[in-house]
Design a protein around this motif. Structure first.
Motif, PDB file in Angstrom:
ATOM      1  N   UNK A 249       0.776  -1.002  -0.025  1.00  0.00           N
ATOM      2  CA  UNK A 249      -0.103  -0.050   0.134  1.00  0.00           C
ATOM      3  C   UNK A 249       0.646   1.122   0.054  1.00  0.00           C
ATOM      4  N   UNK A 250       1.955   1.349   1.087  1.00  0.00           N
ATOM      5  CA  UNK A 250       2.582   2.577   1.024  1.00  0.00           C
ATOM      6  C   UNK A 250       3.161   2.792  -0.111  1.00  0.00           C
TER       7      UNK A 250
ATOM      8  N   UNK B 265       1.372   5.855  -7.288  1.00  0.00           N
ATOM      9  CA  UNK B 265       0.425   6.191  -8.260  1.00  0.00           C
ATOM     10  C   UNK B 265      -0.781   6.441  -7.825  1.00  0.00           C
ATOM     11  N   UNK B 266      -1.126   6.282  -6.384  1.00  0.00           N
ATOM     12  CA  UNK B 266      -2.318   6.478  -5.788  1.00  0.00           C
ATOM     13  C   UNK B 266      -3.523   5.591  -6.457  1.00  0.00           C
ATOM     14  N   UNK B 267      -3.227   4.439  -7.083  1.00  0.00           N
ATOM     15  CA  UNK B 267      -4.211   3.665  -7.717  1.00  0.00           C
ATOM     16  C   UNK B 267      -4.434   3.891  -9.224  1.00  0.00           C
TER      17      UNK B 267
ATOM     18  N   UNK C   2      -3.586   0.626 -11.288  1.00  0.00           N
ATOM     19  CA  UNK C   2      -2.879  -0.056 -10.073  1.00  0.00           C
ATOM     20  C   UNK C   2      -3.414  -0.006  -8.865  1.00  0.00           C
ATOM     21  N   UNK C   3      -4.815  -0.032  -8.845  1.00  0.00           N
ATOM     22  CA  UNK C   3      -5.569   0.113  -7.579  1.00  0.00           C
ATOM     23  C   UNK C   3      -5.605  -1.355  -6.807  1.00  0.00           C
ATOM     24  N   UNK C   4      -4.684  -1.738  -5.957  1.00  0.00           N
ATOM     25  CA  UNK C   4      -4.714  -3.021  -5.319  1.00  0.00           C
ATOM     26  C   UNK C   4      -5.752  -2.854  -4.089  1.00  0.00           C
ATOM     27  N   UNK C   5      -5.935  -4.020  -3.620  1.00  0.00           N
ATOM     28  CA  UNK C   5      -7.071  -4.061  -2.578  1.00  0.00           C
ATOM     29  C   UNK C   5      -6.837  -3.077  -1.377  1.00  0.00           C
ATOM     30  N   UNK C   6      -5.507  -2.869  -1.076  1.00  0.00           N
ATOM     31  CA  UNK C   6      -5.440  -2.077   0.167  1.00  0.00           C
ATOM     32  C   UNK C   6      -5.889  -0.456  -0.427  1.00  0.00           C
ATOM     33  N   UNK C   7      -5.586  -0.033  -1.541  1.00  0.00           N
ATOM     34  CA  UNK C   7      -5.963   1.283  -1.961  1.00  0.00           C
ATOM     35  C   UNK C   7      -7.464   1.411  -2.216  1.00  0.00           C
ATOM     36  N   UNK C   8      -8.143   0.245  -2.671  1.00  0.00           N
ATOM     37  CA  UNK C   8      -9.638   0.012  -2.607  1.00  0.00           C
ATOM     38  C   UNK C   8     -10.184   0.341  -1.470  1.00  0.00           C
TER      39      UNK C   8
END
Length: 329
Positions: free
Chosen positions: A260-261, A267-269, A275-281
């Protein structure tokens, strides 16, 4: 008439009496008081860690299960119980499954590069003939101790399409400006490669530790028998490292769920959620939304936790199989 004397039976050796443990002398009141004070000091030093761990780790974990069952924006005290409606909404959201897919693709890019790249590099650095091997080990481990958020910020500057060093070098070569983080096709692979570089040293240390378990007597015996480097690697090193391959692979896969960090600072997702992984979601619905949906985000976080638990269960299963195969060998 005199009888013949009876044969004397051999005298049995007396059985040794069981030795009793020396009685312990009771502690004096002064000794008991000092032991009690020492124990109290131990608990006193542990208390801040226990309190902080409970406040910032255990309580949020337990509270997230309750929040996943309510509708709450985090600003008011009104919490409406909705049961499993949040889970239904998460599972019905196509963006959630897109985040799952991106997380899996990210994992499939990172894991082989870290595991096998670090493996071959560890073979080279473990050779006693390589000069400055300690220097190179330290060099590869330096990115690990660097703060991940700082790495993300620096990489955004390095890959900036306007004034970044990469674009400037590409311009000098006649390739024009390159925007690796601004394209949906290249953002995720670029972030994955930076993640590999950032945590490559951890996997390298795993392999170096695994190589230390190979007995040196086997190498000496192979050298006496005239085996070359390739034959020694194929018949001695590789078979003994197969159990470690399974364990290191599972550890690396689990580590890929905690990007996440780095991803948030780079990219902030984006772009376009590529690039939105689950943590950013989860972060987007819990903190970045205009009206936060903590119940919805908590349900997504719980589902993400279940996914991590599946990976941990696979880790335990693979470790058990590796131990069995090692015992049979």
């Amino acid at each position: 008439m005199t009888g013949t004397p009876a044969l004397a039976r051999p005298r049995e050796a007396p059985s040794a009496a069981p030795r009793l443990a020396p009685p312990q002398r009771p502690r004096r009141p002064g000794q008991r008081a000092r032991a009690r004070r020492r124990t109290l000091w131990i608990y006193a030093f542990l208390l801040p860690t226990v309190v902080l761990y409970g406040m910032y780790t255990l309580y949020p974990m337990i509270a997230s299960y309750w929040y996943s069952l309510v509708e709450w924006n985090g600003f008011t005290a009104d919490q409406r119980f909705v049961g499993i409606d949040n889970y239904r909404a998460v599972l019905a959201d196509p963006m959630f499954w897109s985040a799952v897919r991106i997380t899996v693709v990210f994992m499939l890019i990172v894991t082989p590069l870290r595991v096998f790249g670090a493996f071959f590099l560890a073979i080279l650095l473990n050779s006693p003939k390589l000069p400055l091997s300690s220097f190179f080990r330290t060099l590869y481990f330096l990115p690990v101790v660097t703060t991940t958020a700082i790495v993300g910020v620096v990489m955004r500057f390095v890959l900036d399409p306007a004034s970044g060093p990469v674009s400037v070098l590409a311009g000098l070569l006649g390739l024009g400006p390159i925007d690796l983080l601004g394209s949906s096709a290249t953002a995720l692979p670029t972030a994955a490669l930076i993640y590999v570089w950032k945590f490559f040293g951890i996997t390298l240390i795993y392999w170096l530790a695994a190589l230390q378990t190979v007995p040196k007597d086997l190498y000496e015996a192979a050298r006496i028998d005239g085996a070359g480097a390739v034959a020694t690697f194929r018949h001695i090193t590789l078979p003994l490292l197969i159990p470690f391959l399974a364990i290191i692979t599972v550890l690396t896969v689990e580590d890929c769920f905690h990007a996440f960090d780095l991803m948030q600072t780079m990219t902030a997702g984006g772009p376009f959620y590529s690039t939105e992984i689950i943590e950013i979601y989860v972060y987007r619905y819990a903190f970045a939304a205009t009206i936060p949906q903590l119940g919805f985000a908590s349900a997504a976080a719980v589902l993400f936790g279940l996914l991590v638990l599946v990976v941990v269960g696979a880790q335990l299963w693979v470790t058990m199989l590796a131990r069995r195969s090692g015992a049979r060998a």
